[in-house]
Write a protein that holds these residues in place. Structure first.
Motif, PDB file in Angstrom:
ATOM      1  N   ARG A 134       0.768  -1.133   0.125  1.00 13.10           N
ATOM      2  CA  ARG A 134       0.077  -0.087   0.135  1.00 13.10           C
ATOM      3  C   ARG A 134       0.813   1.046  -0.021  1.00 13.10           C
ATOM      4  O   ARG A 134       0.530   2.086  -0.541  1.00 13.10           O
ATOM      5  N   LYS A 135       1.943   1.283   0.947  1.00 17.78           N
ATOM      6  CA  LYS A 135       2.973   2.511   0.850  1.00 17.78           C
ATOM      7  C   LYS A 135       3.567   2.642  -0.445  1.00 17.78           C
ATOM      8  O   LYS A 135       3.636   3.709  -0.810  1.00 17.78           O
ATOM      9  N   GLU A 160       1.028   4.066  -2.752  1.00 18.55           N
ATOM     10  CA  GLU A 160       0.709   5.634  -2.133  1.00 18.55           C
ATOM     11  C   GLU A 160       1.947   6.512  -2.878  1.00 18.55           C
ATOM     12  O   GLU A 160       1.732   7.517  -3.283  1.00 18.55           O
ATOM     13  N   GLU A 161       3.120   5.876  -2.739  1.00 15.37           N
ATOM     14  CA  GLU A 161       4.451   6.740  -2.935  1.00 15.37           C
ATOM     15  C   GLU A 161       4.133   6.786  -4.595  1.00 15.37           C
ATOM     16  O   GLU A 161       4.408   8.052  -5.210  1.00 15.37           O
ATOM     17  N   LEU A 182       1.725   6.838  -6.561  1.00 12.60           N
ATOM     18  CA  LEU A 182       0.540   7.682  -6.827  1.00 12.60           C
ATOM     19  C   LEU A 182       0.725   9.156  -6.623  1.00 12.60           C
ATOM     20  O   LEU A 182       0.498   9.915  -7.395  1.00 12.60           O
ATOM     21  N   ARG A 183       1.889   9.148  -5.480  1.00 10.06           N
ATOM     22  CA  ARG A 183       2.249  10.809  -5.301  1.00 10.06           C
ATOM     23  C   ARG A 183       3.025  11.260  -6.217  1.00 10.06           C
ATOM     24  O   ARG A 183       2.983  12.411  -6.904  1.00 10.06           O
TER      25      ARG A 183
END
Length: 793
Positions: free
Chosen positions: A486-487, A490-491, A493-494
């Motif tokens: 997930r992290k 998220e990274e 996606l960022r």
């Protein structure tokens, strides 16, 4: 009248009765002497017959063991094996038939030859499966032969080569007619009989002549003999009223019982004739005195009988009816009145307590089931911290997340804190302290944790405290889950979001100065293309990691079964050891107790060893496959062995269906290549077939993997007999993100990854052939170095 007075009257009557029976005692002494003499004869005969049966059985078992130990038997062809079985069958006239089956249960040989039995499977028989699992000889229960209709017993012997390979199983179907002749020779007298029976009371010998193959049961008076020492003398009454004396003994292998019987009538025929008239006189006096005693004791024991009846009801769980009426209490003596009143009070109390316990148990079962389902659904592990002692517990799932093997690695919270990332340690510690100080309503946090391989994974932790009466925390219990993926997402996606913002800003600037900055726009487009390629590579990597995660979950489920059986056997061994220690401490230890303890210990240790060995095998295969799939290293490996390890790791997915996987490959074929990429190719092909080639209700499919070697090329031919594909679909299957099953979770990256591995990693070629309704075939050619392929060249 008090109980004391009533008992005094009974004693007076008993004294008169004893005086009247002096003559009867003398006759009884003569009877006992005659009986003891016959008991000695019966016990001696039972011992001799049990020894004879045991030697006969051991001879058969040893012959089978010696047979499978021979080198020429282990390497015999099917025709040679048939001849060897015939020789063994003729040497020992004790077999109904002899069977040799493969490890997968398929019958290859049977003597006498029975063509209808060749090719049938033995997989459904427990004793066959136990032999394959434990690789040791097994003994079946009594079976009925399908050819003769008579009872037989099966002894299995694993056929294991010198290199440890299990090539088959020998099944000795022993006919029990020989025992019939042996029992006839061992019987005593005209009415005597010799029985051989199993632990569940089934009579093996003799068999009734009315129905061929009929298996009867020993009398109910003898069914408890397997719970006690079988070396005993008993007396029981048959259904026809005959009194029979029986001497029993045990046959240790295969755990049968021996009973030698003779009717008491034949033993004491002469004695009965001489005392017939004395017995008639004794019976008349006895019944008269018994009648008088019955009248006296009827009133005395009425209350006691009622209490006993209600105690029986309580023992059966019927507390509602376990209450003595007031009429019975009033008619009882003073002491029994108090007993009955206390009994009624106790019965009501137990009933109330049982209702509370039953309700509590139901609530606990529902709560436990809800908790277990929640943990399984979220794929989380459990942690428990005793604040006073600083002792911690982390479940096996938590250890597995971070690559640790031993659950005992982290015995304190301090040891756990040392492995938290320095940048996260202070933050997570502050969250915990705020919760323990009741500044927050719950404890939740995210941090990076150091794995066994010194890499870091992101973890999400939550917990709930247990408070004492002074609102001080005693312990904290919670869950831990792996949120690394997930992290990463998220990274990613960022970064994509930032890149999109930069791109929008640059596009706006480009629109304002389109004519002046045309070259800058072209560079920006090139930069955008590189970003898209990088994103695509990240998605492919995520797909590989998801495949590895699925492999981890499946292996964890497979390991749970042998580990659970090992824990159960260990618990049983602990209980048996405690009981043995109690006997030793009390000074009541007997030889029989020691023998039983050793037998139970040996059985428990055997179960523990076999299941731990199964778990070890799964872990070794998983470690090799997972290490290869997460590594780009090149090494020499045996293709057939590596295929077996891959299929073992995929077993949790495969066994959910009834599909069959066939591997055709040279046992000695080795190549110097990339095992991780090779395993990814096989995994993607099999998963593609399981997801796309067969419908949800379709079973019995056949997946074939064939490995062929040429001069400088290894060919991998993979095919299934599924529903196939149209030409339009075949032309697009290697395109990224193309899938026909997107609504069911398909990503369209499986065959794309496979195509890139073949083309880029191996510098090979791949072709696909498929027609609707006729299955699909993939033909992959991989060039290899000739000197690194095989020792046999």
């Amino acid at each position: 009248m008090k109980i004391r007075s009533q008992l005094l009257l009974v004693m007076v009557v008993a004294l008169f009765l004893m005086t009247s029976l002096v003559t009867g005692v003398q006759m009884y002494t003569a009877y006992i002497q005659e009986k003891e003499s016959m008991q000695g004869i019966l016990q001696n005969q039972a011992t001799q017959f049990s020894n004879q049966v045991e030697m006969w059985f051991i001879l058969i078992k040893q012959s089978g063991h010696l047979f499978v130990s021979e080198y020429f038997v282990q390497n015999a062809s099917q025709k040679e094996m048939q001849k060897l079985l015939g020789n063994m069958h003729n040497e020992l006239n004790a077999f109904d038939d002899l069977i040799v089956a493969k490890p997968n249960g398929e019958i290859t040989n049977i003597y006498p030859h029975n063509s209808s039995a060749i090719g049938k499977s033995m997989v459904g028989y427990n004793y066959f499966q136990d032999t394959i699992t434990s690789r040791t000889s097994q003994i079946s229960k009594i079976l009925i032969s399908p050819t003769t209709g008579k009872p037989v017993i099966v002894i299995t012997q694993p056929i294991i080569k010198e290199n440890g390979e299990l090539t088959g199983v020998l099944l000795q179907n022993i006919k029990l007619d020989v025992l019939q002749d042996m029992s006839e020779d061992a019987k005593i007298g005209q009415t005597g009989q010799t029985l051989v029976f199993t632990s569940d009371g089934k009579v093996i010998v003799p068999q009734h002549s009315e129905t061929a193959g009929h298996i009867s049961y020993i009398p109910s008076e003898l069914t408890d003999l397997f719970k006690k020492d079988l070396r005993s003398i008993r007396q029981f009454t048959r259904d026809n009223g005959e009194v029979v004396m029986v001497a029993t003994n045990r046959v240790k292998t295969p755990g049968w019982g021996i009973a030698v019987t003779i009717t008491q009538k034949e033993i004491l025929q002469g004695f009965y004739d001489s005392i017939k008239y004395g017995v008639v006189t004794f019976c008349i006096i006895f019944f008269l005195l018994s009648f008088v005693s019955l009248l006296i004791f009827n009133k005395l024991f009425r209350s006691i009988t009622t209490v006993t009846k209600h105690l029986t009801s309580m023992n059966e769980g019927n507390f509602a009816s376990a209450k003595i009426s007031e009429e019975v209490i009033r008619s009882a003596p003073q002491e029994l009145q108090e007993l009955c009143t206390t009994f009624n009070t106790m019965s009501q109390t137990i009933q109330n307590n049982m209702d509370v316990i039953q309700k509590t148990n139901e609530e606990l079962m529902i709560s436990e089931e809800r908790w277990q389902l929640a943990l399984q659904g979220n794929n989380e592990g459990i942690w428990d911290w005793d604040i006073k002692t600083d002792q911690t517990f982390f479940s096996a799932r938590v250890m597995q997340m971070f690559g640790y093997d031993d659950v005992e690695v982290f015995k304190s919270m301090e040891e756990w804190r040392k492995r938290i990332h320095p940048n996260d340690s202070e933050k997570i510690e502050q969250l915990l302290q705020d919760y323990l100080a009741k500044k927050t309503d719950f404890f939740r946090g995210e941090y990076r944790f150091c794995c066994k391989d010194h890499s870091f994974k992101w973890a999400f932790v939550s917990g709930q405290a247990v408070w004492d009466e002074q609102c001080m925390p005693l312990r904290v219990v919670g869950s831990i889950s792996d949120i690394t993926q997930r992290k990463i997402a998220e990274e990613a996606l960022r970064q994509v979001h930032e890149q999109l913002e930069i791109k929008v800003e640059r596009r706006t600037e480009d629109l304002l100065a389109m004519n002046e900055e045309l070259q800058s726009v072209n560079k920006q487009l090139q930069f955008t293309l590189e970003n898209l390629q990088q994103t695509q590579a990240q998605l492919v990597h995520a797909e590989k990691m998801a495949s590895l995660g699925s492999l981890v979950a499946g292996i964890a489920h497979e390991i749970n079964t042998p580990v659970g059986v090992g824990v159960t056997a260990t618990s049983h061994l602990q209980k048996v050891t405690k009981d043995f220690a109690d006997l030793y401490a009390a000074g009541d230890l007997k030889r029989r107790d020691l023998s039983n303890y050793l037998a139970d210990s040996e059985e428990a240790l055997s179960i523990i060893f076999s299941n731990l060995e199964r778990a070890s095998q799964l872990i070794r295969s998983f470690k090799q496959v997972s290490a290869d799939q997460s590594s780009e290293a090149r090494r020499i490996f045996n293709i057939k062995q590596y295929l077996n390890e891959i299929l073992l790791s995929l077993q949790p997915k495969i066994k959910q269906t009834q599909h069959k996987i066939i591997v055709q490959c040279d046992e000695t074929l080795q190549i110097d290549s990339f095992p991780g990429a090779f395993g990814q190719i096989i995994t993607n092909l099999i998963m593609n077939s399981l997801i796309h080639a067969y419908g949800p209700d379709q079973e019995g499919g056949k997946l074939t993997i064939t490995i062929l070697e040429d001069a400088d090329t290894i060919s991998l031919i993979y095919s299934d007999d599924g529903k196939g594909m149209s030409k339009e679909v075949v032309s697009q299957i290697f395109n990224p993100f193309f899938t026909t099953n997107r609504g069911m979770g398909g990503t369209g990256l499986g065959l794309y990854i496979l195509y890139n591995l073949v083309k880029q990693q191996f510098n090979g070629t791949i072709e696909c052939e498929s027609q609707l309704g006729k299955g699909t075939k993939f033909i992959i050619s991989i060039p290899v170095e000739r000197g690194a392929r095989n020792d046999k060249e």
